[in-house]
Design an enzyme around this catalytic site. Structure first.
Site, PDB file in Angstrom:
ATOM      1  N   ASP A 188       0.932  -1.814   0.232  1.00  0.00           N
ATOM      2  CA  ASP A 188      -0.236   0.032  -0.191  1.00  0.00           C
ATOM      3  C   ASP A 188       1.272   1.104   0.039  1.00  0.00           C
ATOM      4  OD1 ASP A 188      -2.963   0.953   0.952  1.00  0.00           O
ATOM      5  OD2 ASP A 188      -1.058   2.604   2.327  1.00  0.00           O
ATOM      6  N   GLU A 272      -0.931  -1.316  -6.187  1.00  0.00           N
ATOM      7  CA  GLU A 272      -1.614  -0.881  -6.647  1.00  0.00           C
ATOM      8  C   GLU A 272      -1.746   0.068  -8.116  1.00  0.00           C
ATOM      9  OE1 GLU A 272      -3.062   2.225  -3.180  1.00  0.00           O
ATOM     10  OE2 GLU A 272      -1.653   1.049  -2.758  1.00  0.00           O
ATOM     11  N   ASP A 368      -2.982   1.663   7.157  1.00  0.00           N
ATOM     12  CA  ASP A 368      -2.145   1.207   5.778  1.00  0.00           C
ATOM     13  C   ASP A 368      -1.894  -0.132   5.482  1.00  0.00           C
ATOM     14  OD1 ASP A 368      -2.260   3.970   5.073  1.00  0.00           O
ATOM     15  OD2 ASP A 368      -0.280   4.124   6.394  1.00  0.00           O
TER      16      ASP A 368
END
Ligand SMILES: [Zn+2]
Length: 410
Positions: A188, A272, A368
């Site tokens: 993340d 991501e 997170d």
């Protein structure tokens, strides 16, 4: 199994004024040949005549060289000029779609904006004495910052601002490796923590970077108060340029160290998809739910951060390709709102910037880390069934060239 790896090494050249003058002339001649040949082909397109390809264009080049008007072309080494025609041919061929209709037409080259030319051969490289040789230019010193590996295929000279650069394209065979590790990790990316890994570890943002960014904003404010192009303005501009360089170097160093570390320890890295993330997050005007201090950050700061993440992912990609691992990109939507324990999705699960607490099952963790766990979970799902929406595939080839160009655009 072996595969061919292409890599580009880019260095700044320390040219004498004579050499840079020649380079300006050569770049001009190459631009002239490109524009002239392009104009001929555009005219033929208009007249519905077939395009001229390399062999015919090379014939024209010979004619131009022997003509009185274009005799200046004779002073330029012929290889780069021929290469320019080959590049034009390729630009035309790339412009055709599958149905053989021309969709994109090459563009005219403007002065300065595209000052570059390529030597397909005739060059020499002496790394020990930090110099390269170009026909009709001679030996040129370069800022040797790293070892060039592989067979040199071609060299491109280009200009950015006042300086000239050489990009050395090489090729070599490498064993296809299997990554030493078998582990898989989700990442993340955030502001308070640069990156949080699903194994619980995390990377702090670069602290010196924050200080330098503040200083940069300060110096830029000072610049805006000075009279444009005055001596003081120029001096201030210099200070800012140097600061930009320092920031770029610090960031690059940080990104290289962190990406190497992660790449070494994990065979499969799930991240991501930043493109999707920027699209979905920008509408909300911030990144996930930033704390109050984040909101105050300037747009400049944010864009530098964004760029950092993009580079981080591209570094991970080529390092993984290098070591036989892989990088997967997954859709980042709702990764901060899903409970990793019961999969309940709610905005209320996110209590604050750093705290996650599921309203259904009471699962608590750092927010997170929850993001990283969800990213990993999506990676697992993707591997298991191969379906996930909005996922871009991983590039197979190590992108050495983008790696080196990043060094300069940073
Ligand atoms: Zn839950």
């Amino acid at each position: 199994m072996k595969k061919m790896i292409r890599k580009a090494f880019k260095f700044r050249l320390n040219t004498t004024s004579e050499q840079s003058q020649k380079m300006i002339e050569f770049a001009g001649a190459n631009r002239f040949v490109w524009n002239k040949a392009l104009a001929m082909n555009l005219f033929r397109l208009e007249q519905k005549q077939p395009l001229l390809w390399y062999n015919e264009l090379a014939f024209w080049l010979k004619l131009w060289k022997s003509s009185e008007d274009y005799g200046f072309l004779k002073t330029v080494h012929s290889q780069p000029l021929q290469q320019t025609l080959k590049n034009l041919e390729k630009a035309f061929k790339d412009g055709f779609d599958k149905k053989q209709s021309l969709k994109r037409v090459p563009r005219f080259k403007k002065k300065r904006a595209s000052d570059s030319f390529r030597y397909p051969q005739g060059f020499k490289l002496e790394q020990e004495s930090n110099k390269v040789f170009f026909p009709k230019i001679g030996w040129v010193k370069y800022r040797n910052s790293r070892q060039v590996i592989g067979d040199v295929k071609n060299m491109t000279i280009s200009r950015k601002g006042k300086h000239w650069y050489v990009s050395i394209q090489t090729e070599y065979e490498a064993e296809i490796q299997h990554h030493k590790s078998t582990s898989m990790v989700g990442i993340d990316m955030g502001i308070t923590r640069f990156a949080t890994l699903s194994d619980g570890s995390y990377i702090e943002p670069l602290n010196s970077f924050r200080k330098l960014s503040k200083k940069l904003a300060f110096e830029q404010r000072k610049l805006s108060k000075k009279v444009r192009f005055s001596a003081n303005w120029k001096k201030q501009k210099q200070i800012i340029t140097r600061l930009h360089e320092r920031i770029a170097n610090a960031r690059l160093d940080f990104l290289h160290k962190t990406s190497t570390e992660i790449s070494k320890n994990h065979a499969m890295i799930v991240v991501e998809d930043l493109k999707v993330r920027n699209m979905s997050k920008s509408s909300k005007g911030n990144i996930e739910q930033p704390g109050k201090n984040v909101k105050a950050k300037s747009g400049l700061n944010k864009s530098i951060l964004d760029q950092g993440w993009g580079m981080f992912v591209s570094f991970l990609e080529y390092k993984q390709a290098w070591s036989g691992g892989d990088v997967m990109r997954v859709n980042p939507q709702y990764t901060s709102q899903i409970c990793p324990s019961c999969h309940h999705v709610s905005r209320d699960n996110r209590k604050s910037q750093s705290a996650f607490a599921c309203t259904e099952c009471g699962f608590k963790a750092n927010a997170d880390l929850v993001g990283a766990l969800n990213v990993l979970e999506r990676g697992h799902r993707l591997l298991a069934c191969g379906v996930e929406t909005l996922v871009s595939s991983v590039k197979q080839e190590p992108v050495g060239s983008s790696n080196t160009s990043l060094l300069l655009t940073a």
